[in-house]
Structures are given as structure tokens and as C-alpha cells.
Design a protein around this motif. Structure first.
Motif: not given
Ligand SMILES: *Cc1c(COP(=O)(O)O)cnc(C)c1O
Length: 387
Positions: A127, A129, A163, A176, A180
Motif C-alpha cells: 500500500t 499512502v 490510501v 493509515l 494498512y
């Protein structure tokens, strides 16, 4: 049929163009097909770094054009090797991957981040950000990275694994990162398309600290802020940080398409032969032009960019009809009492080209715009803002 009619009939309907056809130019002056002159404060969206037809840049590309126009990346080539060396020496980054646009430069940054997560944290740490209100490009994956829902409409499903954190809110980012499995944080230091919004310096330092603590790559999208635009060679240099990956494009080529993804120590060995590639990336003509652009961006030029920036801010802050002025260097956003579109139209009618960013009037003049032309353009802009 006129050119405007042919364009409307045959070009895909993706641009709400201004009613203006640009035919030629010299430096910061451009001309429409009737010969009407405009002072250009838009430079093809921060692309024509030294304006139109700059002699050094033109000579560099013509010299390369008369040698060889393209080689493919199957062979060695001087301009892209020398450009990579110059970029690394000027930034402290270790290696460069060349592509053709900002979106592609970010795609490579995203690939580097995913590979970094896999190698250092485990395959599911993928992931990335990014920030709300960001803009990272128009491919499906860079749209997914872009933290503005309007850009996602009609094109779902987006690429998984992005995200979006609230800018300048370190707690939101920390939440976050806890929630994640993250491999990187990717940010613009001045959100360009998002309304010329510079990030707070303290926040950016905290993002760097978090990246180090959580073993994530710190990726800076300098597609718009890079190459002298903010008064430093790259904007990150004014934030006192050491990014792991820096992507850039726009002004780098001085008007020809080139993207670059610079890889720092933590990222330099992520790519191996076959893992990434580009047919046109590092094209010798584009690279020769880019090398001439980067070589011109020295401390005296950057000092003049900062001076011209201070002039623009001084003139516009508190001027009639101006609510706020934001930005950095020669990347300026003006919030007007009037509708931005109306201000832009009035400027155009009076011979000054400016563009929009969200609800703001945006200025992106050439780094070497002559002071007299800048003064005249700002005077016209102030008249247009006046209420
Ligand atoms: C313009 C821009 C891009 C996209 O660049 P393209 O060359 O249009 O693909 C990506 N990121 C930022 C910050 C930009 O300003």
C-alpha cells in the motif's frame, strides 16, 4: 474550415480549450495566428522552462538531432548518460530511470515502492499512502494515487493499494500507516493541480521521520515543482529532507517530453534488467535538451527566481480583489474575489496568459522571464483582479 473547427471535429473532446491558437513565440512572448502578442505566464503548464525558442536549448537539441534522433535503450547513448550523471551529482540521488511524462515517472516510482515493500517487508506490504487533493497523473494507477475523487469517476475499478491521507495532518497519516501494510508515502510538496498549496515544513519533516521509523520509501512527486520552479533545483531541497525517490518531468525537457525517476540509496538497486523499460525513455534529443536546461539552473538563476517570486507576492498580497496568494518560487496561486475564469479571460484579452488551478488563478512563468515583462503582466493581472 478554420483550425479551431478542424480541432473540434477531429480531436477527442477531452480539453475545454481557451479560444486561442498559439502560433509562435520568443522567450516569454507568444503570438496567436493573427500576430497578437501575449506575455506568457503559463509556459505550457510549467514546461517551457526558459520560454519559447531559447537559443541554448535549441542549439543543444539541433546538435543532437544532426547526430542521431533515437537509439532505443538496447544501446548506450551519450545524452541520457550525461543527463543521469548531472541529475545524480546535483541531487545526491544514485540512479535515474527515464520515461516520457510525469505520469510515467510516477508509475516507475510506484513500481520501486512496491518492489521495496516486497523485498524489505513482505509481499503484502504494497500500500502507498498519498494525500487528499493531490495530483499524480492520468494513467489508471496514477489516477488511483491521485487523492481527488472527481478524477476516479467513470474509470473504476482503480488500481488497488492506494490510501489518501489529509495533508498537513500527521496523525491521519500515522493512522493509515497502522491500518494498512504500507511500502511508501508519496507526496507533492506544493500541490499544483490541487490549488498551488505548499505543505508545512514541520509536517514534511514528520513524514520523513515516519518513513524511516516504518521502513517506507519517501517518494516526492516533483513533476511540477522540480527543475528550478520553486527557487531550488528541486523543492525538497527547501524542506531539509532526503527523499528515497524523486519523480520529475514538465520543465525538465524545456518543451520536449521527458520524465525522470531518481532513485536514492534505498531504491537504487530495486530494478534489474527486464523489470522496467520504455521505448522512447531517455530519447537522445529530449535528453540533450534536458541537460542544457539543468545546466542553466545554477545558483544565480535560482536567486533570480526567488527575487521574481518575492516581487509577485509583494505586488499581489493585499491588492484589490485578491483574497490570498499561495505557492513557492514561480509557482503561484491567486484566490480572487472574482471568478478565476473571468480574471483569466480579462488577462487574455489584455495580452497576458495565465491558467487555473482549482478555483485559483495560477502563474507558472518562465524561469528567465525578463523583469520588465513580468512587471507589465502583473500590472495587467492586478487590473483584472480589481473589484
Ligand atoms: C502534471 C503532473 C503530473 C502528470 O504529468 P504528465 O506529464 O501530464 O503525465 C504528475 N504529477 C504532478 C505533480 C503534476 O503536476
Amino acid at each position: 474550415m478554420t483550425i479551431k473547427q478542424i480541432d473540434k471535429q477531429y480531436i477527442a473532446n477531452t480539453y475545454a480549450r481557451f479560444d486561442l491558437q498559439l502560433a509562435s513565440g520568443k522567450g516569454s512572448l507568444v503570438y496567436d495566428e493573427t500576430g497578437k502578442e501575449y506575455i506568457d505566464l503559463a509556459t505550457g503548464i510549467a514546461v517551457n522552462a526558459f520560454g519559447v525558442g531559447d537559443e541554448d536549448w535549441k542549439n543543444a537539441i539541433i546538435a543532437q538531432l544532426s547526430q542521431i534522433q533515437h537509439t532505443s535503450n538496447l544501446y548506450y547513448s551519450e545524452p541520457c548518460a550525461l543527463l543521469a550523471k548531472t541529475l545524480c551529482e546535483r541531487t545526491g540521488m544514485k540512479k535515474v530511470f527515464f520515461s516520457n511524462s510525469g505520469a510515467e515517472a510516477n508509475e516507475t516510482a510506484i513500481k520501486a515502492a512496491r518492489k521495496y515493500g516486497e523485498v524489505n517487508k513482505g509481499k503484502d506490504y504494497s500500500t502507498i499512502v498519498t494525500l487528499k487533493n493531490s495530483f499524480h497523473g492520468r494513467t489508471i494507477t496514477t489516477l488511483s494515487a491521485t487523492g481527488q475523487d472527481v478524477f476516479h469517476e467513470h474509470f473504476t475499478p482503480m488500481t488497488d493499494g492506494f490510501v489518501h491521507a489529509v495533508a498537513n495532518d500527521i496523525e491521519d497519516l500515522k493512522t493509515l500507516v497502522k491500518t494498512y501494510k504500507c511500502c511508501a508515502v508519496m507526496i507533492e510538496l506544493v500541490q499544483g493541480e490541487g490549488g498551488v498549496m505548499p505543505l508545512d515544513k514541520a509536517y514534511v519533516k514528520e513524514v520523513e521521520t515516519l518513513c524511516r521509523a516504518e521502513d517506507m520509501l519517501f517518494v516526492i512527486d516533483e513533476v511540477q515543482t522540480g527543475n528550478g520552479r520553486t527557487g531550488a533545483l528541486y523543492a525538497y531541497m527547501q524542506y531539509g529532507i532526503t527523499p528515497d525517490v524523486v519523480s520529475t518531468a514538465k520543465g525538465l525537457g524545456g518543451g520536449l517530453p521527458i520524465g525522470a525517476t531518481m532513485l536514492g540509496e534505498r531504491a537504487e538497486n530495486l530494478f534489474t534488467p527486464g523489470l522496467n523499460g520504455s521505448t522512447f525513455g531517455g530519447n537522445p534529443v529530449c535528453a540533450a535538451g534536458a541537460l542544457s536546461v539543468i545546466n542553466r539552473i545554477d545558483e544565480p538563476l535560482l536567486a533570480s527566481v526567488r527575487e521574481k517570486s518575492a516581487y509577485i507576492f509583494d505586488e499581489l498580497r493585499g491588492a484589490s480583489g485578491v483574497k490570498s496568494v499561495s505557492g513557492m518560487g514561480l509557482m503561484v496561486g491567486i484566490e480572487c474575489e472574482k471568478d478565476a475564469g473571468a480574471v483569466i479571460a480579462e488577462c487574455m484579452q489584455k495580452g497576458v496568459l495565465v491558467i487555473k488551478a482549482k478555483n485559483k488563478v495560477r502563474l507558472l512563468p518562465a524561469l528567465n522571464i525578463p523583469m520588465e515583462q513580468l512587471k507589465k503582466a502583473i500590472r495587467i493581472l492586478k487590473e483584472a483582479c480589481k473589484v
